[in-house]
Design a protein around this motif. Structure first.
Motif, PDB file in Angstrom:
ATOM      1  N   LEU A  53     -12.931  -7.340   0.455  1.00  0.00           N
ATOM      2  CA  LEU A  53     -11.551  -7.025   0.112  1.00  0.00           C
ATOM      3  C   LEU A  53     -11.257  -7.364  -1.344  1.00  0.00           C
ATOM      4  N   GLY A  54     -11.925  -8.374  -1.868  1.00  0.00           N
ATOM      5  CA  GLY A  54     -11.765  -8.716  -3.275  1.00  0.00           C
ATOM      6  C   GLY A  54     -12.223  -7.607  -4.199  1.00  0.00           C
ATOM      7  N   VAL A  55     -13.127  -6.747  -3.730  1.00  0.00           N
ATOM      8  CA  VAL A  55     -13.656  -5.658  -4.546  1.00  0.00           C
ATOM      9  C   VAL A  55     -12.807  -4.392  -4.403  1.00  0.00           C
ATOM     10  N   ILE A  56     -12.311  -4.111  -3.208  1.00  0.00           N
ATOM     11  CA  ILE A  56     -11.621  -2.836  -2.970  1.00  0.00           C
ATOM     12  C   ILE A  56     -10.098  -2.941  -2.994  1.00  0.00           C
ATOM     13  N   TRP A  57      -9.544  -4.105  -3.264  1.00  0.00           N
ATOM     14  CA  TRP A  57      -8.103  -4.267  -3.139  1.00  0.00           C
ATOM     15  C   TRP A  57      -7.309  -3.422  -4.121  1.00  0.00           C
ATOM     16  N   GLN A  58      -7.792  -3.232  -5.341  1.00  0.00           N
ATOM     17  CA  GLN A  58      -7.029  -2.456  -6.323  1.00  0.00           C
ATOM     18  C   GLN A  58      -6.892  -0.989  -5.917  1.00  0.00           C
ATOM     19  N   PRO A  59      -7.996  -0.287  -5.616  1.00  0.00           N
ATOM     20  CA  PRO A  59      -7.804   1.107  -5.205  1.00  0.00           C
ATOM     21  C   PRO A  59      -7.066   1.227  -3.868  1.00  0.00           C
ATOM     22  N   LEU A  60      -7.280   0.265  -2.967  1.00  0.00           N
ATOM     23  CA  LEU A  60      -6.580   0.314  -1.682  1.00  0.00           C
ATOM     24  C   LEU A  60      -5.078   0.157  -1.884  1.00  0.00           C
ATOM     25  N   LEU A  61      -4.678  -0.789  -2.691  1.00  0.00           N
ATOM     26  CA  LEU A  61      -3.256  -1.031  -2.926  1.00  0.00           C
ATOM     27  C   LEU A  61      -2.610   0.131  -3.680  1.00  0.00           C
ATOM     28  N   LEU A  62      -3.271   0.626  -4.718  1.00  0.00           N
ATOM     29  CA  LEU A  62      -2.730   1.757  -5.465  1.00  0.00           C
ATOM     30  C   LEU A  62      -2.640   3.000  -4.585  1.00  0.00           C
ATOM     31  N   GLY A  63      -3.700   3.284  -3.842  1.00  0.00           N
ATOM     32  CA  GLY A  63      -3.696   4.443  -2.952  1.00  0.00           C
ATOM     33  C   GLY A  63      -2.642   4.325  -1.868  1.00  0.00           C
ATOM     34  N   SER A  64      -2.475   3.136  -1.315  1.00  0.00           N
ATOM     35  CA  SER A  64      -1.452   2.921  -0.300  1.00  0.00           C
ATOM     36  C   SER A  64      -0.062   3.148  -0.878  1.00  0.00           C
ATOM     37  N   PHE A  65       0.155   2.674  -2.088  1.00  0.00           N
ATOM     38  CA  PHE A  65       1.444   2.861  -2.744  1.00  0.00           C
ATOM     39  C   PHE A  65       1.723   4.344  -2.991  1.00  0.00           C
ATOM     40  N   VAL A  66       0.731   5.074  -3.488  1.00  0.00           N
ATOM     41  CA  VAL A  66       0.901   6.497  -3.774  1.00  0.00           C
ATOM     42  C   VAL A  66       1.118   7.284  -2.483  1.00  0.00           C
TER      43      VAL A  66
ATOM     44  N   ALA B 268       4.769   1.892   6.458  1.00  0.00           N
ATOM     45  CA  ALA B 268       3.606   2.151   7.313  1.00  0.00           C
ATOM     46  C   ALA B 268       2.308   2.165   6.508  1.00  0.00           C
ATOM     47  N   PHE B 269       2.391   2.540   5.239  1.00  0.00           N
ATOM     48  CA  PHE B 269       1.189   2.622   4.413  1.00  0.00           C
ATOM     49  C   PHE B 269       0.931   1.369   3.588  1.00  0.00           C
ATOM     50  N   VAL B 270       1.761   0.358   3.755  1.00  0.00           N
ATOM     51  CA  VAL B 270       1.542  -0.909   3.054  1.00  0.00           C
ATOM     52  C   VAL B 270       0.530  -1.724   3.859  1.00  0.00           C
ATOM     53  N   PRO B 271      -0.618  -2.060   3.280  1.00  0.00           N
ATOM     54  CA  PRO B 271      -1.665  -2.745   4.054  1.00  0.00           C
ATOM     55  C   PRO B 271      -1.430  -4.254   4.179  1.00  0.00           C
ATOM     56  N   VAL B 272      -0.389  -4.608   4.913  1.00  0.00           N
ATOM     57  CA  VAL B 272      -0.080  -6.020   5.154  1.00  0.00           C
ATOM     58  C   VAL B 272       0.206  -6.211   6.639  1.00  0.00           C
ATOM     59  N   PRO B 273       0.040  -7.421   7.134  1.00  0.00           N
ATOM     60  CA  PRO B 273       0.453  -7.684   8.511  1.00  0.00           C
ATOM     61  C   PRO B 273       1.980  -7.782   8.587  1.00  0.00           C
ATOM     62  N   PHE B 274       2.507  -7.731   9.769  1.00  0.00           N
ATOM     63  CA  PHE B 274       3.944  -7.848  10.031  1.00  0.00           C
ATOM     64  C   PHE B 274       4.749  -6.742   9.361  1.00  0.00           C
TER      65      PHE B 274
END
Length: 176
Positions: free
Chosen positions: A117-130, A45-51
């Motif tokens: 999204l190119g600028v915020i993808w790293q913190p978004l992905l790390l935060g989503s993972f955590v 649910a916290f993975v920011p991907v479609p599908f």
């Protein structure tokens, strides 16, 4: 619950997952399958991907947990909750990376995706993972605990009913 034979005999699913579809935990409700489904569903649910539903279904089949429950739990991030949840995940990611929070105005356009999204993808992905890992661990633990408490209470009540029934039987035997 869906028909297990229908899922097991689905041609495309059999090609991808093979014998993994034959596991009874995919559609049964027991402590292991439900707690694992909570972990899978909450993490995805916290993975920011479609599908996300397809991803949760594949993960549930691989982990061999309750498939419908894992798929249903990804709807925690729905069109109404997605913004606040992913903003929180972004904030957690910036905290872990030690970067400042950028004031980003979301606009559902290709220009926004290519620039912001190119600028915020790293913190978004790390935060989503955590956040996904923490919520999965909490969901798994809470379900295991609630299941154990429910079982303990059920056994306690059953022992109480048994002892009351035995006492009544003993009282009836004394009267005779």
């Amino acid at each position: 619950m869906p028909d297990h034979d229908k899922i097991r005999n689905h041609v495309q699913l059999n090609r991808v997952f093979g014998n993994l579809l034959h596991d009874p935990n995919l559609l049964h409700l027991n402590r292991r399958s439900v707690s694992s489904a909570f972990a899978v569903g909450l993490f995805i649910a916290f993975v920011p991907v479609p599908f996300q539903m397809l991803l949760a279904a594949a993960a549930a089949i691989i982990v061999r947990c309750n498939l419908p429950l894992a798929v249903a739990l990804v709807w925690i991030t729905n069109p109404f909750t997605m913004g606040p949840i992913f903003f929180f995940s972004y904030k957690v990611g910036t905290w872990f990376l030690g970067t400042p929070i950028r004031a980003v105005q979301f606009a559902p356009s290709w220009e926004w995706f290519s620039s912001e999204l190119g600028v915020i993808w790293q913190p978004l992905l790390l935060g989503s993972f955590v956040v996904g890992l923490v919520s999965a661990a909490l969901g798994y633990g809470v379900i295991r605990l609630l299941w154990r408490l429910r079982l303990r209470n059920y056994l306690r009540d059953r022992r109480l009913r048994f002892s009351l029934r035995r006492r009544d039987q003993d009282a009836n035997n004394v009267d005779k």
